[in-house]
Design an enzyme around this catalytic site. Structure first.
Site, PDB file in Angstrom:
ATOM      1  N   LYS A  36       0.847  -1.198   0.000  1.00 37.11           N
ATOM      2  CA  LYS A  36       0.000   0.000   0.000  1.00 37.11           C
ATOM      3  C   LYS A  36       0.881   1.245   0.000  1.00 37.11           C
ATOM      4  O   LYS A  36       2.093   1.161   0.241  1.00 37.11           O
ATOM      5  CB  LYS A  36      -0.906  -0.016   1.232  1.00 37.11           C
ATOM      6  CG  LYS A  36      -0.157  -0.004   2.560  1.00 37.11           C
ATOM      7  CD  LYS A  36      -1.063  -0.347   3.734  1.00 37.11           C
ATOM      8  CE  LYS A  36      -0.296  -0.344   5.040  1.00 37.11           C
ATOM      9  NZ  LYS A  36      -1.089  -0.864   6.159  1.00 37.11           N
ATOM     10  N   TYR A 255      14.798  30.599   7.871  1.00 34.11           N
ATOM     11  CA  TYR A 255      13.625  31.223   8.486  1.00 34.11           C
ATOM     12  C   TYR A 255      13.795  31.326   9.996  1.00 34.11           C
ATOM     13  O   TYR A 255      14.188  30.363  10.659  1.00 34.11           O
ATOM     14  CB  TYR A 255      12.364  30.409   8.183  1.00 34.11           C
ATOM     15  CG  TYR A 255      11.942  30.490   6.741  1.00 34.11           C
ATOM     16  CD1 TYR A 255      11.433  31.680   6.223  1.00 34.11           C
ATOM     17  CD2 TYR A 255      12.063  29.393   5.903  1.00 34.11           C
ATOM     18  CE1 TYR A 255      11.044  31.759   4.894  1.00 34.11           C
ATOM     19  CE2 TYR A 255      11.670  29.458   4.578  1.00 34.11           C
ATOM     20  CZ  TYR A 255      11.168  30.644   4.081  1.00 34.11           C
ATOM     21  OH  TYR A 255      10.785  30.726   2.777  1.00 34.11           O
TER      22      TYR A 255
END
Ligand SMILES: *Cc1c(COP(=O)(O)O)cnc(C)c1O
Length: 363
Positions: A36, A255
């Protein structure tokens, strides 16, 4: 490895090795290889083509199963969460999928369906998420009527942790249910319990069919996040250095100016960020491999870039590649630094990251 982008190099031979390791650990069991989430980020079609020896494949979504079928995968494919409605049930028929039935509405769907389907009945033995209750299982089997029952499935809730008590309880619960019900329905004697943690740690959970996922990709399912030596990591996630610069003492990076140079420092900027799947939560000081040497992440992870502190005599140059996890740098170690688990890192590698393959087998 000269790509200008973030790349996930996938070693399919490592995945085959890990698959064979699962088989060695559970020699009497069949194997449903769980692929999956695009084989946990490794590429479901490529992985399925490599694992010819898998008895079946497990996926979470019907779209995943359809893609595999359309690419020519012919082994049984199991929908681990089953189907939502009649349309999906019809698709499951067309594509010859095994369906898990875990809820009453699915039993109703099955009950009304004319065609025969291959059904795993999922029993809730402690996960508390999906599954028919132990006391309603006999009635559920009866309601399935003419559908073909493949067996009983349950999922382990505690096998990734250190306490084996709850796992043993779950095994006992479903085993006694199974031996009780197989007198009225022989298929109820077929059991599948084990995920990777079960395969690796709980031999009693192996039984008829094991369902390894994460271990196939060479990563540890356990909470301690210690790499497992007998498994081979299958993904090396890397990005290109796009700038090498000297940051002067007192200047900050990124940042929020999270990191400030205590002295003049050479810094490599790598073109990989959280939009590629390198988590923004990854802490400063997390190792990044440059020319095989561990160097430290500094500043905040941004969308498309991270910064790494170089040593004075490092020869790193733009165009060189930095390994973020994989060969020489276990994904478990990075998971620790990002306060998460290997599952999220591997499945989080985003679509814009180029996958390259070693050991590929054509379908
Ligand atoms: C995802 C999944 C697995 C595989 O789990 P891992 O921990 O990755 O081995 C097995 N069974 C079911 C039902 C699953 O959803």
């Amino acid at each position: 490895m000269s790509s200008k982008q973030a790349t996930a190099q996938i070693d399919l031979d490592a995945i085959l090795h890990n698959f064979n390791r699962a088989k060695e650990l559970a020699p009497a069991s069949q194997v449903m290889a769980v692929i999956k989430a695009d084989a946990y980020g490794h590429g479901a079609i490529k992985v399925a083509n490599k694992l010819k020896a898998a008895n079946s494949f497990g996926v979470a979504r019907i779209s995943e199963a359809v893609k595999l079928r359309e690419s020519g995968i012919s082994q049984p494919i199991c929908l681990l969460e089953g189907v939502m409605n009649k349309e999906e049930l019809n698709l499951a028929s067309i594509y010859e999928l095994q369906v898990v039935v875990h809820s009453d509405y699915q039993l109703d769907l099955m009950h009304r369906a004319s065609a025969r389907r291959l059904v795993w009945l999922k029993i809730d033995t402690g996960m508390g998420r999906l599954g028919i209750s132990v006391k309603n299982t006999a009635a559920a089997i009866e309601k399935l009527g003419h559908q073909t029952l493949l067996g009983l499935m349950t999922h382990l809730s505690h096998a990734n942790g250190p306490d084996s008590g709850p796992t043993n309880e779950q095994i006992t619960k479903i085993s006694s249910l199974s031996s009780e019900l197989k007198r009225i329905e022989p298929a109820a004697g077929v059991l599948t319990i084990a995920n990777s943690a079960g395969v690796l740690m709980h031999p009693m959970s192996h039984l008829d069919l094991i369902r390894p996922g994460l271990m196939l990709y060479g990563a540890s399912p356990f909470d301690d996040l210690e790499p497992i030596n007998e498994l081979h990591p299958a993904m090396t996630f890397s990005g290109p250095i796009i700038s090498v610069r000297t940051v002067s003492q007192g200047e900050s990076i990124g940042y929020g100016g999270l990191w400030t140079a205590a002295e003049d420092t050479r810094v490599a900027v790598i073109a990989t960020g959280y939009a590629d799947g390198y988590p923004r939560e990854t802490k400063q000081g997390t190792p990044v491999l440059i020319h095989g040497q561990k160097r430290c992440l500094i500043g905040r992870v941004s969308m498309d870039m991270i910064c790494v502190q170089l040593e004075a005599d490092d020869s790193a140059r733009p165009g060189d590649r930095a390994v973020l996890w994989g060969e020489g740098l276990p994904v478990e170690e990075i998971a620790k630094c990002a306060d998460t688990v290997a599952y999220t890192l591997l499945t989080g590698v985003s679509a814009r990251v180029t996958r390259t393959y070693r050991g590929e087998v054509r379908g």
